[in-house]
Design an enzyme around this catalytic site. Structure first.
Site, mmCIF file in Angstrom:
data_model
loop_
_atom_site.group_PDB
_atom_site.id
_atom_site.type_symbol
_atom_site.label_atom_id
_atom_site.label_comp_id
_atom_site.label_asym_id
_atom_site.label_seq_id
_atom_site.Cartn_x
_atom_site.Cartn_y
_atom_site.Cartn_z
ATOM 1 N N CYS A 189 0.103 3.779 2.667
ATOM 2 C CA CYS A 189 0.580 3.274 3.962
ATOM 3 C C CYS A 189 2.058 3.588 4.151
ATOM 4 O O CYS A 189 2.489 3.980 5.239
ATOM 5 C CB CYS A 189 0.366 1.772 4.067
ATOM 6 S SG CYS A 189 -1.356 1.240 4.015
ATOM 7 N N CYS A 221 0.842 -1.207 0.000
ATOM 8 C CA CYS A 221 0.000 0.000 0.000
ATOM 9 C C CYS A 221 0.879 1.260 0.000
ATOM 10 O O CYS A 221 1.527 1.572 0.999
ATOM 11 C CB CYS A 221 -0.897 -0.047 1.230
ATOM 12 S SG CYS A 221 -1.763 1.469 1.614
#
Length: 113
Positions: free
Chosen positions: A34, A31
Site C-alpha cells: 500500500c 501494508c
C-alpha cells in the site's frame, strides 16, 4: 487536488454526490505494498484532477466499507461511476496498469494517456 482521506460517512456522501467518477484506494498503514502504491495513486489524482476524484480509505479504521465491497486484500483500487463500482484492481500495480484499468470508469471512451 491531492487524494481525499475518506471515512465511512464521507465515502457514502462522495459516492452519492460526486459529479465525476471516483477512484478509491483501500489501504492500511502497516501494508508495505500500500505504501508503495501511494505515489502511483497520488500521481493519478494529480494527472486527472479535473476528471476524477481520488480518495483513500483506511480499511483498519473503516472495515464495514471494505467488507461491503468485498475487499479481501490490499491495496485494492475500486473505480465508481454514478455511485456504482465499475472497476477493481488488486495488489501493487504500476501507473500504466492503473490507467488501463481506469478506462472503464470514464463514460466518454477517452484513451488513458
Amino acid at each position: 487536488m491531492a487524494t481525499l482521506t475518506l471515512s465511512e460517512a464521507s465515502f457514502t456522501a462522495l459516492l452519492r454526490d460526486a459529479a465525476k467518477p471516483v477512484l478509491v484506494d483501500f489501504w492500511a498503514p502497516w501494508c508495505a505494498p500500500c505504501r508503495l502504491m501511494a505515489p502511483v495513486v497520488e500521481a493519478v489524482a494529480r494527472q486527472f484532477e479535473d476528471e476524477l476524484i481520488v480518495g483513500k480509505l483506511n480499511v483498519d479504521d473503516h472495515p464495514r466499507v471494505a467488507q461491503a465491497y468485498g475487499v479481501m486484500s490490499i491495496p485494492t483500487l475500486i473505480g465508481f461511476r454514478e455511485g456504482m463500482p465499475v472497476m477493481r484492481l488488486q495488489g501493487l500495480a504500476p501507473k500504466h496498469a492503473v490507467l488501463q484499468a481506469l478506462e472503464s470508469v470514464w463514460n466518454d471512451g477517452r484513451d488513458g494517456e
